[in-house]
Write a protein that holds these residues in place. Structure first.
Motif, PDB file in Angstrom:
ATOM      1  N   LYS A 182      16.721 -13.625   8.244  1.00 16.59           N
ATOM      2  CA  LYS A 182      15.441 -14.126   7.750  1.00 16.59           C
ATOM      3  C   LYS A 182      14.283 -13.533   8.551  1.00 16.59           C
ATOM      4  O   LYS A 182      13.273 -13.129   7.984  1.00 16.59           O
ATOM      5  N   GLN A 183      14.434 -13.446   9.877  1.00 14.06           N
ATOM      6  CA  GLN A 183      13.376 -12.864  10.711  1.00 14.06           C
ATOM      7  C   GLN A 183      13.163 -11.395  10.381  1.00 14.06           C
ATOM      8  O   GLN A 183      12.024 -10.933  10.317  1.00 14.06           O
ATOM      9  N   ARG A 184      14.255 -10.650  10.185  1.00 11.76           N
ATOM     10  CA  ARG A 184      14.120  -9.226   9.827  1.00 11.76           C
ATOM     11  C   ARG A 184      13.409  -9.063   8.487  1.00 11.76           C
ATOM     12  O   ARG A 184      12.540  -8.213   8.339  1.00 11.76           O
ATOM     13  N   ARG A 185      13.772  -9.916   7.509  1.00  9.14           N
ATOM     14  CA  ARG A 185      13.126  -9.853   6.194  1.00  9.14           C
ATOM     15  C   ARG A 185      11.635 -10.201   6.311  1.00  9.14           C
ATOM     16  O   ARG A 185      10.785  -9.507   5.750  1.00  9.14           O
ATOM     17  N   GLU A 186      11.328 -11.238   7.083  1.00  2.71           N
ATOM     18  CA  GLU A 186       9.931 -11.629   7.260  1.00  2.71           C
ATOM     19  C   GLU A 186       9.139 -10.552   7.998  1.00  2.71           C
ATOM     20  O   GLU A 186       7.972 -10.329   7.702  1.00  2.71           O
ATOM     21  N   LEU A 187       9.775  -9.883   8.956  1.00  3.55           N
ATOM     22  CA  LEU A 187       9.115  -8.794   9.663  1.00  3.55           C
ATOM     23  C   LEU A 187       8.765  -7.674   8.688  1.00  3.55           C
ATOM     24  O   LEU A 187       7.636  -7.168   8.689  1.00  3.55           O
ATOM     25  N   GLU A 188       9.716  -7.287   7.859  1.00  2.00           N
ATOM     26  CA  GLU A 188       9.457  -6.230   6.879  1.00  2.00           C
ATOM     27  C   GLU A 188       8.332  -6.623   5.926  1.00  2.00           C
ATOM     28  O   GLU A 188       7.459  -5.809   5.621  1.00  2.00           O
ATOM     29  N   GLU A 189       8.343  -7.869   5.477  1.00  2.00           N
ATOM     30  CA  GLU A 189       7.307  -8.328   4.550  1.00  2.00           C
ATOM     31  C   GLU A 189       5.927  -8.327   5.201  1.00  2.00           C
ATOM     32  O   GLU A 189       4.951  -7.865   4.600  1.00  2.00           O
ATOM     33  N   ILE A 190       5.830  -8.825   6.432  1.00  2.00           N
ATOM     34  CA  ILE A 190       4.521  -8.882   7.091  1.00  2.00           C
ATOM     35  C   ILE A 190       4.032  -7.474   7.429  1.00  2.00           C
ATOM     36  O   ILE A 190       2.836  -7.192   7.359  1.00  2.00           O
ATOM     37  N   GLN A 191       4.960  -6.570   7.758  1.00  2.00           N
ATOM     38  CA  GLN A 191       4.557  -5.195   8.061  1.00  2.00           C
ATOM     39  C   GLN A 191       4.042  -4.486   6.811  1.00  2.00           C
ATOM     40  O   GLN A 191       3.092  -3.706   6.892  1.00  2.00           O
ATOM     41  N   ILE A 192       4.647  -4.751   5.673  1.00  2.00           N
ATOM     42  CA  ILE A 192       4.149  -4.159   4.428  1.00  2.00           C
ATOM     43  C   ILE A 192       2.726  -4.643   4.151  1.00  2.00           C
ATOM     44  O   ILE A 192       1.838  -3.858   3.814  1.00  2.00           O
ATOM     45  N   LYS A 193       2.498  -5.930   4.343  1.00  2.00           N
ATOM     46  CA  LYS A 193       1.154  -6.488   4.137  1.00  2.00           C
ATOM     47  C   LYS A 193       0.161  -5.910   5.147  1.00  2.00           C
ATOM     48  O   LYS A 193      -0.970  -5.578   4.797  1.00  2.00           O
ATOM     49  N   TYR A 194       0.589  -5.797   6.394  1.00  2.00           N
ATOM     50  CA  TYR A 194      -0.283  -5.247   7.438  1.00  2.00           C
ATOM     51  C   TYR A 194      -0.637  -3.792   7.129  1.00  2.00           C
ATOM     52  O   TYR A 194      -1.801  -3.403   7.204  1.00  2.00           O
ATOM     53  N   ASP A 195       0.380  -3.005   6.773  1.00  2.00           N
ATOM     54  CA  ASP A 195       0.137  -1.595   6.439  1.00  2.00           C
ATOM     55  C   ASP A 195      -0.861  -1.481   5.288  1.00  2.00           C
ATOM     56  O   ASP A 195      -1.774  -0.654   5.322  1.00  2.00           O
ATOM     57  N   SER A 196      -0.701  -2.310   4.285  1.00  2.00           N
ATOM     58  CA  SER A 196      -1.598  -2.296   3.134  1.00  2.00           C
ATOM     59  C   SER A 196      -3.005  -2.716   3.541  1.00  2.00           C
ATOM     60  O   SER A 196      -3.995  -2.127   3.091  1.00  2.00           O
ATOM     61  N   THR A 197      -3.091  -3.714   4.400  1.00  2.00           N
ATOM     62  CA  THR A 197      -4.403  -4.163   4.877  1.00  2.00           C
ATOM     63  C   THR A 197      -5.090  -3.057   5.662  1.00  2.00           C
ATOM     64  O   THR A 197      -6.289  -2.820   5.496  1.00  2.00           O
ATOM     65  N   MET A 198      -4.339  -2.379   6.514  1.00  2.00           N
ATOM     66  CA  MET A 198      -4.930  -1.285   7.294  1.00  2.00           C
ATOM     67  C   MET A 198      -5.389  -0.162   6.367  1.00  2.00           C
ATOM     68  O   MET A 198      -6.438   0.434   6.583  1.00  2.00           O
ATOM     69  N   ARG A 199      -4.613   0.108   5.329  1.00  2.00           N
ATOM     70  CA  ARG A 199      -4.944   1.205   4.415  1.00  2.00           C
ATOM     71  C   ARG A 199      -6.108   0.860   3.504  1.00  2.00           C
ATOM     72  O   ARG A 199      -7.015   1.655   3.306  1.00  2.00           O
TER      73      ARG A 199
END
Length: 144
Positions: free
Chosen positions: A29-46
């Motif tokens: 669950k933590q790995r999945r949540e990490l991937e999800e938050i990183q996708i959102k972060y990457d999109s926010t940065m972009r």
């Protein structure tokens, strides 16, 4: 030559085993949540602004390294045209690191350049979420 190859292969397998054992400390669950938050972060940065990225930052980091208004305004002078992150790497203390290649366009000159940034992600057990614990990327590292 063959012996050298065997030694290198065994070394690689040993390193992979150590990395896999460290990664196993994270729950699925933590790995999945990490991937999800990183996708959102990457999109926010972009696509977003520096202010949009602030909620992703670790409050402990921002308390120790407060952003000034000038630092936030510097982000208005650039546009991130690409934010490509690499693989997550387990770190001591349950943290996760990754590097990203960021392509940055200066709004005034329209010149594009590439910057490599390193991120550290920390699991907040109390808030049950991942936080970016290394601050906003330094997009001016080679221009000081």
């Amino acid at each position: 030559m063959r012996r050298t190859f065997q030694i290198l292969l065994l070394s690689l397998l040993a390193l992979t085993s150590v990395a896999a054992a460290a990664a196993e400390k994270l729950t699925k669950k933590q790995r999945r949540e990490l991937e999800e938050i990183q996708i959102k972060y990457d999109s926010t940065m972009r696509w977003g602004t520096a202010e949009d990225a602030l909620p992703y930052l670790d409050p402990e980091y921002t308390k120790a390294h407060p952003l000034t208004d000038l630092e936030l305004r510097r982000f208005e002078q650039v546009k991130i045209s690409s934010y490509r992150a690499g693989e997550n790497v387990p770190m001591p203390g349950g943290r996760v690191g990754r590097s990203a290649e960021v392509r940055v366009i200066n709004n005034n000159t329209q010149a594009e350049r590439t910057v490599r940034v390193n991120e550290i992600w920390r699991w907040d057990a109390e808030g049950k979420r991942w936080l970016q614990a290394s601050g906003l990327p330094d997009l001016w590292q080679d221009q000081n």
